[in-house]
Design a protein around this motif. Structure first.
Motif, PDB file in Angstrom:
ATOM      1  N   LEU A 172       0.810  -1.223   0.000  1.00 53.94           N
ATOM      2  CA  LEU A 172       0.000   0.000   0.000  1.00 53.94           C
ATOM      3  C   LEU A 172       0.842   1.273   0.000  1.00 53.94           C
ATOM      4  O   LEU A 172       0.345   2.342  -0.372  1.00 53.94           O
ATOM      5  CB  LEU A 172      -0.914   0.012   1.230  1.00 53.94           C
ATOM      6  CG  LEU A 172      -1.955  -1.111   1.307  1.00 53.94           C
ATOM      7  CD1 LEU A 172      -2.715  -1.034   2.624  1.00 53.94           C
ATOM      8  CD2 LEU A 172      -2.915  -1.029   0.126  1.00 53.94           C
ATOM      9  N   ASN A 173       2.077   1.172   0.457  1.00 53.81           N
ATOM     10  CA  ASN A 173       2.910   2.369   0.608  1.00 53.81           C
ATOM     11  C   ASN A 173       3.884   2.477  -0.563  1.00 53.81           C
ATOM     12  O   ASN A 173       4.859   1.724  -0.653  1.00 53.81           O
ATOM     13  CB  ASN A 173       3.677   2.316   1.925  1.00 53.81           C
ATOM     14  CG  ASN A 173       2.749   2.232   3.126  1.00 53.81           C
ATOM     15  OD1 ASN A 173       1.770   2.975   3.216  1.00 53.81           O
ATOM     16  ND2 ASN A 173       3.033   1.320   4.046  1.00 53.81           N
ATOM     17  N   ILE A 174       3.617   3.402  -1.470  1.00 51.26           N
ATOM     18  CA  ILE A 174       4.461   3.624  -2.643  1.00 51.26           C
ATOM     19  C   ILE A 174       4.821   5.109  -2.657  1.00 51.26           C
ATOM     20  O   ILE A 174       3.964   5.974  -2.857  1.00 51.26           O
ATOM     21  CB  ILE A 174       3.744   3.225  -3.938  1.00 51.26           C
ATOM     22  CG1 ILE A 174       3.334   1.750  -3.883  1.00 51.26           C
ATOM     23  CG2 ILE A 174       4.630   3.496  -5.143  1.00 51.26           C
ATOM     24  CD1 ILE A 174       2.499   1.299  -5.060  1.00 51.26           C
ATOM     25  N   LEU A 175       6.092   5.415  -2.425  1.00 51.75           N
ATOM     26  CA  LEU A 175       6.524   6.799  -2.258  1.00 51.75           C
ATOM     27  C   LEU A 175       7.470   7.197  -3.386  1.00 51.75           C
ATOM     28  O   LEU A 175       8.480   6.520  -3.638  1.00 51.75           O
ATOM     29  CB  LEU A 175       7.248   6.990  -0.919  1.00 51.75           C
ATOM     30  CG  LEU A 175       6.430   6.877   0.360  1.00 51.75           C
ATOM     31  CD1 LEU A 175       6.176   5.425   0.724  1.00 51.75           C
ATOM     32  CD2 LEU A 175       7.151   7.566   1.511  1.00 51.75           C
ATOM     33  N   PRO A 176       7.175   8.311  -4.075  1.00 51.99           N
ATOM     34  CA  PRO A 176       8.120   8.807  -5.078  1.00 51.99           C
ATOM     35  C   PRO A 176       9.341   9.401  -4.388  1.00 51.99           C
ATOM     36  O   PRO A 176       9.257   9.927  -3.276  1.00 51.99           O
ATOM     37  CB  PRO A 176       7.315   9.885  -5.796  1.00 51.99           C
ATOM     38  CG  PRO A 176       6.349  10.388  -4.756  1.00 51.99           C
ATOM     39  CD  PRO A 176       6.000   9.177  -3.923  1.00 51.99           C
ATOM     40  N   GLY A 177      10.497   9.295  -5.031  1.00 51.09           N
ATOM     41  CA  GLY A 177      11.696   9.837  -4.394  1.00 51.09           C
ATOM     42  C   GLY A 177      12.832  10.020  -5.373  1.00 51.09           C
ATOM     43  O   GLY A 177      12.712   9.741  -6.578  1.00 51.09           O
ATOM     44  N   GLN A 178      13.948  10.464  -4.820  1.00 52.10           N
ATOM     45  CA  GLN A 178      15.159  10.675  -5.603  1.00 52.10           C
ATOM     46  C   GLN A 178      16.339  10.098  -4.837  1.00 52.10           C
ATOM     47  O   GLN A 178      16.476  10.313  -3.633  1.00 52.10           O
ATOM     48  CB  GLN A 178      15.376  12.168  -5.857  1.00 52.10           C
ATOM     49  CG  GLN A 178      16.543  12.484  -6.784  1.00 52.10           C
ATOM     50  CD  GLN A 178      16.629  13.977  -7.090  1.00 52.10           C
ATOM     51  OE1 GLN A 178      16.620  14.795  -6.184  1.00 52.10           O
ATOM     52  NE2 GLN A 178      16.698  14.321  -8.368  1.00 52.10           N
ATOM     53  N   ILE A 179      17.172   9.354  -5.531  1.00 52.54           N
ATOM     54  CA  ILE A 179      18.322   8.717  -4.891  1.00 52.54           C
ATOM     55  C   ILE A 179      19.371   9.768  -4.532  1.00 52.54           C
ATOM     56  O   ILE A 179      19.769  10.581  -5.381  1.00 52.54           O
ATOM     57  CB  ILE A 179      18.933   7.652  -5.812  1.00 52.54           C
ATOM     58  CG1 ILE A 179      17.917   6.533  -6.039  1.00 52.54           C
ATOM     59  CG2 ILE A 179      20.226   7.084  -5.229  1.00 52.54           C
ATOM     60  CD1 ILE A 179      18.326   5.538  -7.092  1.00 52.54           C
ATOM     61  N   THR A 180      19.794   9.770  -3.288  1.00 56.70           N
ATOM     62  CA  THR A 180      20.808  10.736  -2.846  1.00 56.70           C
ATOM     63  C   THR A 180      22.184  10.096  -2.676  1.00 56.70           C
ATOM     64  O   THR A 180      23.195  10.737  -2.939  1.00 56.70           O
ATOM     65  CB  THR A 180      20.391  11.394  -1.518  1.00 56.70           C
ATOM     66  OG1 THR A 180      20.195  10.374  -0.521  1.00 56.70           O
ATOM     67  CG2 THR A 180      19.096  12.172  -1.680  1.00 56.70           C
ATOM     68  N   THR A 181      22.214   8.836  -2.228  1.00 61.38           N
ATOM     69  CA  THR A 181      23.493   8.159  -1.987  1.00 61.38           C
ATOM     70  C   THR A 181      23.337   6.673  -2.244  1.00 61.38           C
ATOM     71  O   THR A 181      22.296   6.086  -1.935  1.00 61.38           O
ATOM     72  CB  THR A 181      23.964   8.363  -0.521  1.00 61.38           C
ATOM     73  OG1 THR A 181      23.937   9.740  -0.202  1.00 61.38           O
ATOM     74  CG2 THR A 181      25.374   7.833  -0.321  1.00 61.38           C
ATOM     75  N   ILE A 182      24.384   6.070  -2.803  1.00 64.65           N
ATOM     76  CA  ILE A 182      24.450   4.621  -2.952  1.00 64.65           C
ATOM     77  C   ILE A 182      25.756   4.157  -2.330  1.00 64.65           C
ATOM     78  O   ILE A 182      26.844   4.601  -2.733  1.00 64.65           O
ATOM     79  CB  ILE A 182      24.387   4.178  -4.423  1.00 64.65           C
ATOM     80  CG1 ILE A 182      23.084   4.665  -5.069  1.00 64.65           C
ATOM     81  CG2 ILE A 182      24.505   2.661  -4.528  1.00 64.65           C
ATOM     82  CD1 ILE A 182      22.996   4.348  -6.553  1.00 64.65           C
TER      83      ILE A 182
END
Length: 366
Positions: free
Chosen positions: A293-303
């Motif tokens: 149920l929890n789907i959040l848009p985001g941006q990768i900051t660190t790998i």
């Protein structure tokens, strides 16, 4: 009221060299066994005299090697909560609670307020052998408070308890954090305890401080994983939005809805939740037809790639920073790079009840 620690001490091949400040609220010393956590707390308590350095609290010097100051433990104004209650077995709960005042003449803390806060009024005439582990720890906390301490020390106070007893005690430490004005220095190697309780986190590794800051920042930093990637997880600040008839509670985090198993909190109540990195799945496009149920848009900051096949990815979402533990192969196949857009997927049932706690009111008031 702030505790300041700047000490160095050598034990054979191990050298402790730490410097940090513990502001009001609850500061957790967080790291693996052998990282130096208990050594630090013993130095603050006066049970260890460091080779060099200085320790002060509320403007009072407890230890200063250069000036020859090293106050005895009973003169430092400490409240100490050990792994086990260490109550006097021949005394009643009431007598154990009052014992600390023998060392602090003129203590002003209100006995009845402390008893009410800890919910131990019905235990006052019992002896320790008639108490459960959780009850003993509540009495130990009360005994520490009633001495009007300048600082409270807690050395893995939940380590000897089973999971139900830990769940019983955690809310009392939350109240202690929010309602007591003295700094609390708390030793732990439990990410759940850190996420629930910490105003400030000080991470230790091999006798050195590797990071210091609020729980949301430290636990959300993939470069600071003192217990390893398997124990990594981020903390989100949320608020109860509504309770649903199907047993789920809807939280609001940065305007994003998060669904978790029902929590016994009123609508509008702020909550912290910890989401383990291993429970987060990443997708480059918004997935369809999933049970999550929890789907959040985001941006990768660190790998952060590990020595093995895994990678720890930090994702900035409207709800806050999330960590995802994936394989390096998945990162390559998805073409994950810093700055890339993605979606973080979290199953509702993956958020355990013990990872949901009260807000940190102290840091918000600073």
């Amino acid at each position: 009221m702030t505790l300041s620690v700047d000490i160095r001490h050598a034990f054979g091949d191990f050298t402790l060299d730490v410097s940090f400040e513990a502001p009001p609220g609850l500061t957790v010393l967080f790291g693996r066994s052998g990282s130096g956590k208990s050594t630090v707390i013993n130095a603050v308590a006066g049970l260890l005299s460091p080779e060099t350095g200085r320790i002060t609290v509320e403007g009072k010097t407890l230890f200063d090697r250069a000036q020859g100051i090293d106050l005895a433990p009973h003169r430092r104004g400490l409240g100490y909560v050990f792994q086990e209650g260490r109550l006097f077995p021949h005394m009643t709960v009431r007598q154990n609670l009052m014992f600390s005042r023998w060392f602090r003449k003129g203590a002003r803390s209100d006995f009845h307020e402390v008893v009410e806060m800890l919910g131990i009024g019905a235990l006052l005439d019992r002896r320790p052998l008639a108490l459960s582990g959780g009850e003993k720890q509540r009495v130990a906390i009360g005994r520490a408070l009633l001495g009007d301490p300048r600082i409270i020390l807690a050395d893995e106070p939940l380590a000897a308890l089973d999971e139900p007893r830990k769940a019983e005690i955690l809310p009392y430490f939350e109240r202690l954090r929010d309602e007591v004005s003295v700094p609390i220095l708390y030793v732990s190697h439990s990410a759940t305890e850190v996420a629930r309780l910490a105003t400030t986190v000080v991470t230790l590794e091999n006798g050195r401080v590797t990071g210091q800051g609020p729980a949301t920042g430290i636990l959300g930093d993939p470069m600071l994983t003192p217990l390893g990637a398997r124990a990594a997880g981020a903390v989100l600040e949320t608020k109860v939005a509504r309770h649903h008839d199907d047993g789920l509670t809807e939280l609001s985090a940065g305007g994003v809805a998060l669904f978790v198993p029902r929590v016994a909190q009123q609508v509008g109540q702020p909550l912290r939740i910890r989401i383990a990195a291993q429970e987060v799945i990443l997708s480059r496009s918004r997935p369809e037809g999933l049970s999550a149920l929890n789907i959040l848009p985001g941006q990768i900051t660190t790998i952060r790639s590990g020595a093995g096949p895994g990678a720890l990815v930090s994702v900035a979402t409207p709800a806050g920073i999330l960590l995802a533990r994936i394989t390096q192969r998945s990162a390559r196949l998805l073409d994950l790079t810093e700055g890339a857009s993605c979606y973080a997927i979290v199953k509702s049932v993956a958020i355990a009840p013990e990872d949901v706690g009260g807000p940190d009111r102290v840091s918000k008031a600073l």
